[in-house]
Design a protein around this motif. Sequence first.
Motif, PDB file in Angstrom:
ATOM      1  N   ASN A   1     -17.819 -93.668   9.116  1.00 54.84           N
ATOM      2  CA  ASN A   1     -16.586 -94.107   9.762  1.00 54.84           C
ATOM      3  C   ASN A   1     -15.890 -92.865  10.326  1.00 54.84           C
ATOM      4  OD1 ASN A   1     -14.371 -95.528  10.634  1.00 54.84           O
ATOM      5  ND2 ASN A   1     -13.424 -95.672   8.604  1.00 54.84           N
ATOM      6  N   ILE A   2     -16.050 -92.653  11.614  1.00 58.57           N
ATOM      7  CA  ILE A   2     -15.510 -91.461  12.259  1.00 58.57           C
ATOM      8  C   ILE A   2     -14.257 -91.841  13.047  1.00 58.57           C
ATOM      9  CG2 ILE A   2     -15.974 -89.592  13.889  1.00 58.57           C
ATOM     10  CD1 ILE A   2     -18.925 -89.901  13.245  1.00 58.57           C
ATOM     11  N   LYS A   3     -13.172 -91.147  12.734  1.00 53.99           N
ATOM     12  CA  LYS A   3     -11.922 -91.405  13.441  1.00 53.99           C
ATOM     13  C   LYS A   3     -11.407 -90.101  14.039  1.00 53.99           C
ATOM     14  CE  LYS A   3     -10.405 -95.277  10.531  1.00 53.99           C
ATOM     15  NZ  LYS A   3      -9.330 -95.787   9.633  1.00 53.99           N
ATOM     16  N   PHE A   4     -11.034 -90.162  15.300  1.00 50.71           N
ATOM     17  CA  PHE A   4     -10.433 -89.009  15.946  1.00 50.71           C
ATOM     18  C   PHE A   4      -8.920 -89.077  15.737  1.00 50.71           C
ATOM     19  CE2 PHE A   4     -14.387 -89.549  18.391  1.00 50.71           C
ATOM     20  CZ  PHE A   4     -14.906 -88.274  18.263  1.00 50.71           C
ATOM     21  N   THR A   5      -8.392 -88.028  15.165  1.00 43.90           N
ATOM     22  CA  THR A   5      -6.955 -88.000  14.878  1.00 43.90           C
ATOM     23  C   THR A   5      -6.171 -87.235  15.938  1.00 43.90           C
ATOM     24  OG1 THR A   5      -7.242 -86.015  13.514  1.00 43.90           O
ATOM     25  CG2 THR A   5      -7.377 -88.165  12.403  1.00 43.90           C
ATOM     26  N   GLU A   6      -6.864 -86.777  16.959  1.00 40.63           N
ATOM     27  CA  GLU A   6      -6.213 -85.964  17.974  1.00 40.63           C
ATOM     28  C   GLU A   6      -6.594 -86.472  19.351  1.00 40.63           C
ATOM     29  OE1 GLU A   6      -6.027 -81.214  19.329  1.00 40.63           O
ATOM     30  OE2 GLU A   6      -7.186 -81.879  17.594  1.00 40.63           O
ATOM     31  N   ASP A   7      -5.660 -86.371  20.281  1.00 40.78           N
ATOM     32  CA  ASP A   7      -5.925 -86.719  21.670  1.00 40.78           C
ATOM     33  C   ASP A   7      -6.769 -85.597  22.266  1.00 40.78           C
ATOM     34  OD1 ASP A   7      -6.022 -87.337  24.320  1.00 40.78           O
ATOM     35  OD2 ASP A   7      -3.853 -87.670  24.541  1.00 40.78           O
ATOM     36  N   LEU A   8      -8.071 -85.860  22.470  1.00 43.94           N
ATOM     37  CA  LEU A   8      -8.991 -84.811  22.916  1.00 43.94           C
ATOM     38  C   LEU A   8      -8.649 -84.302  24.312  1.00 43.94           C
ATOM     39  CD1 LEU A   8     -12.418 -86.142  21.581  1.00 43.94           C
ATOM     40  CD2 LEU A   8     -10.813 -84.564  20.505  1.00 43.94           C
ATOM     41  N   SER A   9      -7.952 -85.100  25.100  1.00 45.92           N
ATOM     42  CA  SER A   9      -7.571 -84.639  26.437  1.00 45.92           C
ATOM     43  C   SER A   9      -6.506 -83.550  26.368  1.00 45.92           C
ATOM     44  CB  SER A   9      -7.060 -85.807  27.281  1.00 45.92           C
ATOM     45  OG  SER A   9      -5.850 -86.330  26.729  1.00 45.92           O
ATOM     46  N   LYS A  10      -5.826 -83.439  25.215  1.00 46.35           N
ATOM     47  CA  LYS A  10      -4.798 -82.423  25.051  1.00 46.35           C
ATOM     48  C   LYS A  10      -5.237 -81.295  24.119  1.00 46.35           C
ATOM     49  CE  LYS A  10      -1.119 -85.828  25.758  1.00 46.35           C
ATOM     50  NZ  LYS A  10       0.093 -86.480  25.168  1.00 46.35           N
ATOM     51  N   ALA A  11      -6.470 -81.378  23.649  1.00 41.22           N
ATOM     52  CA  ALA A  11      -6.972 -80.353  22.730  1.00 41.22           C
ATOM     53  C   ALA A  11      -7.257 -79.062  23.489  1.00 41.22           C
ATOM     54  CB  ALA A  11      -8.241 -80.840  22.038  1.00 41.22           C
ATOM     55  N   GLN A  12      -7.275 -77.946  22.759  1.00 38.96           N
ATOM     56  CA  GLN A  12      -7.618 -76.653  23.345  1.00 38.96           C
ATOM     57  C   GLN A  12      -9.131 -76.451  23.227  1.00 38.96           C
ATOM     58  OE1 GLN A  12      -5.281 -73.609  21.450  1.00 38.96           O
ATOM     59  NE2 GLN A  12      -3.415 -74.139  22.570  1.00 38.96           N
ATOM     60  N   TRP A  13      -9.779 -76.331  24.371  1.00 42.77           N
ATOM     61  CA  TRP A  13     -11.233 -76.218  24.409  1.00 42.77           C
ATOM     62  C   TRP A  13     -11.637 -74.783  24.727  1.00 42.77           C
ATOM     63  CZ3 TRP A  13     -14.306 -80.307  23.101  1.00 42.77           C
ATOM     64  CH2 TRP A  13     -13.692 -81.568  23.066  1.00 42.77           C
ATOM     65  N   LYS A  14     -12.758 -74.373  24.166  1.00 35.78           N
ATOM     66  CA  LYS A  14     -13.335 -73.068  24.458  1.00 35.78           C
ATOM     67  C   LYS A  14     -14.780 -73.272  24.916  1.00 35.78           C
ATOM     68  CE  LYS A  14     -10.520 -70.474  21.137  1.00 35.78           C
ATOM     69  NZ  LYS A  14     -10.532 -69.536  19.981  1.00 35.78           N
ATOM     70  N   TYR A  15     -15.272 -72.336  25.654  1.00 37.40           N
ATOM     71  CA  TYR A  15     -16.647 -72.438  26.111  1.00 37.40           C
ATOM     72  C   TYR A  15     -17.239 -71.036  26.212  1.00 37.40           C
ATOM     73  CZ  TYR A  15     -15.341 -70.749  30.753  1.00 37.40           C
ATOM     74  OH  TYR A  15     -14.909 -69.968  31.792  1.00 37.40           O
ATOM     75  N   SER A  16     -18.546 -70.996  26.257  1.00 39.90           N
ATOM     76  CA  SER A  16     -19.257 -69.738  26.488  1.00 39.90           C
ATOM     77  C   SER A  16     -20.435 -70.031  27.396  1.00 39.90           C
ATOM     78  CB  SER A  16     -19.741 -69.111  25.174  1.00 39.90           C
ATOM     79  OG  SER A  16     -20.667 -69.953  24.520  1.00 39.90           O
ATOM     80  N   SER A  17     -20.935 -69.023  28.049  1.00 33.11           N
ATOM     81  CA  SER A  17     -22.053 -69.200  28.967  1.00 33.11           C
ATOM     82  C   SER A  17     -23.296 -69.664  28.218  1.00 33.11           C
ATOM     83  CB  SER A  17     -22.352 -67.875  29.683  1.00 33.11           C
ATOM     84  OG  SER A  17     -23.544 -67.987  30.442  1.00 33.11           O
ATOM     85  N   ALA A  18     -23.964 -70.654  28.786  1.00 26.57           N
ATOM     86  CA  ALA A  18     -25.196 -71.146  28.168  1.00 26.57           C
ATOM     87  C   ALA A  18     -26.392 -70.264  28.494  1.00 26.57           C
ATOM     88  CB  ALA A  18     -25.465 -72.579  28.631  1.00 26.57           C
ATOM     89  N   PHE A  19     -26.248 -69.414  29.525  1.00 26.12           N
ATOM     90  CA  PHE A  19     -27.382 -68.606  29.966  1.00 26.12           C
ATOM     91  C   PHE A  19     -26.976 -67.135  30.109  1.00 26.12           C
ATOM     92  CE2 PHE A  19     -27.838 -72.830  32.063  1.00 26.12           C
ATOM     93  CZ  PHE A  19     -28.876 -73.308  31.268  1.00 26.12           C
ATOM     94  N   PRO A  20     -26.676 -66.462  29.001  1.00 28.59           N
ATOM     95  CA  PRO A  20     -26.332 -65.039  29.108  1.00 28.59           C
ATOM     96  C   PRO A  20     -27.494 -64.193  29.605  1.00 28.59           C
ATOM     97  CG  PRO A  20     -26.634 -65.660  26.814  1.00 28.59           C
ATOM     98  CD  PRO A  20     -26.651 -66.933  27.608  1.00 28.59           C
ATOM     99  N   GLU A  21     -28.714 -64.749  29.579  1.00 29.06           N
ATOM    100  CA  GLU A  21     -29.887 -64.008  30.044  1.00 29.06           C
ATOM    101  C   GLU A  21     -29.799 -63.656  31.526  1.00 29.06           C
ATOM    102  OE1 GLU A  21     -31.324 -66.946  26.825  1.00 29.06           O
ATOM    103  OE2 GLU A  21     -29.971 -66.964  28.549  1.00 29.06           O
ATOM    104  N   THR A  22     -28.954 -64.375  32.263  1.00 28.13           N
ATOM    105  CA  THR A  22     -28.837 -64.110  33.703  1.00 28.13           C
ATOM    106  C   THR A  22     -27.983 -62.882  34.010  1.00 28.13           C
ATOM    107  OG1 THR A  22     -26.936 -65.609  33.876  1.00 28.13           O
ATOM    108  CG2 THR A  22     -29.117 -66.560  34.230  1.00 28.13           C
ATOM    109  N   ASP A  23     -27.307 -62.366  33.013  1.00 29.76           N
ATOM    110  CA  ASP A  23     -26.488 -61.165  33.208  1.00 29.76           C
ATOM    111  C   ASP A  23     -27.409 -59.944  33.294  1.00 29.76           C
ATOM    112  OD1 ASP A  23     -24.779 -58.978  33.070  1.00 29.76           O
ATOM    113  OD2 ASP A  23     -23.499 -59.868  31.537  1.00 29.76           O
ATOM    114  N   PRO A  24     -27.323 -59.136  34.351  1.00 25.28           N
ATOM    115  CA  PRO A  24     -28.185 -57.952  34.451  1.00 25.28           C
ATOM    116  C   PRO A  24     -28.081 -57.021  33.248  1.00 25.28           C
ATOM    117  CG  PRO A  24     -27.098 -58.366  36.540  1.00 25.28           C
ATOM    118  CD  PRO A  24     -26.485 -59.300  35.551  1.00 25.28           C
ATOM    119  N   ALA A  25     -26.941 -57.031  32.548  1.00 24.63           N
ATOM    120  CA  ALA A  25     -26.746 -56.144  31.401  1.00 24.63           C
ATOM    121  C   ALA A  25     -27.248 -56.753  30.094  1.00 24.63           C
ATOM    122  CB  ALA A  25     -25.260 -55.795  31.271  1.00 24.63           C
ATOM    123  N   PHE A  26     -27.827 -57.951  30.146  1.00 22.63           N
ATOM    124  CA  PHE A  26     -28.302 -58.619  28.933  1.00 22.63           C
ATOM    125  C   PHE A  26     -29.367 -57.770  28.243  1.00 22.63           C
ATOM    126  CE2 PHE A  26     -31.255 -61.465  26.729  1.00 22.63           C
ATOM    127  CZ  PHE A  26     -30.384 -62.172  25.920  1.00 22.63           C
TER     128      PHE A  26
END
Length: 281
Positions: free
Chosen positions: A138-163
Amino acid sequence: MVFAIKATGSSKKDLKVKTHSSVKYKTADDVLQLTYTHPNGTTPAYISSASNKDLLVPVSGYDAALRWWAPSIDENGDKRVLINGLYLVRGASVSGGSVAFTGDIDATTDIQVNLPDDITSITWNGQDTGTLEFKKPNIKFTEDLSKAQWKYSSAFPETDPAFDDSKWTTADHESTYSITVPETLPVLFADDYGYHTGNIWFRGTFDGSSEVTGLNLTCMSGSGSAWSARGSTKAQLLGADNQNISSIISWKVQGNVGGEDLPGTVRGPYNEGSLYGEREG
């Protein structure tokens, strides 16, 4: 489908097969051949002889095969047990004459096991087994996800020349096991470097020059691939008017963690992805 086993020594004289009538078998030229059509479930074939260990061959359809697991019950990974019916088996440990399995289910199910003679009982997630009842969480969301603070990171760091690809496999083979002959060297076929499934990364470095304007790649892939290829038959730097430039490219290749030496032998090669998040956890 056909499954063949070579019989050696005196065992070939006293082979016995016990299975369902849908599985046909015969022995010829010291080879035991099983012929079958994949069933909806699992059909066991028991092969025995007086001089060798017995052999169990589970003949399974695709959906049933996904529910078979072979977790190790010793430190060396040499001793395994078979268990069927579960969505995921995370591990198995032995205490006395009992095996404790841990994992997850996604439906109410029964368990089928194949165990050594000295194992007399099993548990699942610390409980005695029987029919395992699945209870939908029984999964309940207690927060309005449209107002949540989201973070992200690059899925393909291999494309960076400095990788940092210093721990990747150096692609420097001058010959290949493939029947396809590459037009340029080194060989850039993933299978030659032990990577046979999933995403493949190739990174090439060269001495920069204003003459270089592009890269010509001739790629090959399986029937289920997108452009992301299993390898290249040709890799050349291009200059003005698409003329080839004689400059050495140093290549690195990366696939699933461990290549052919899988860290997770229970779940197998198709569980080992090659994207950065999968490799690094």
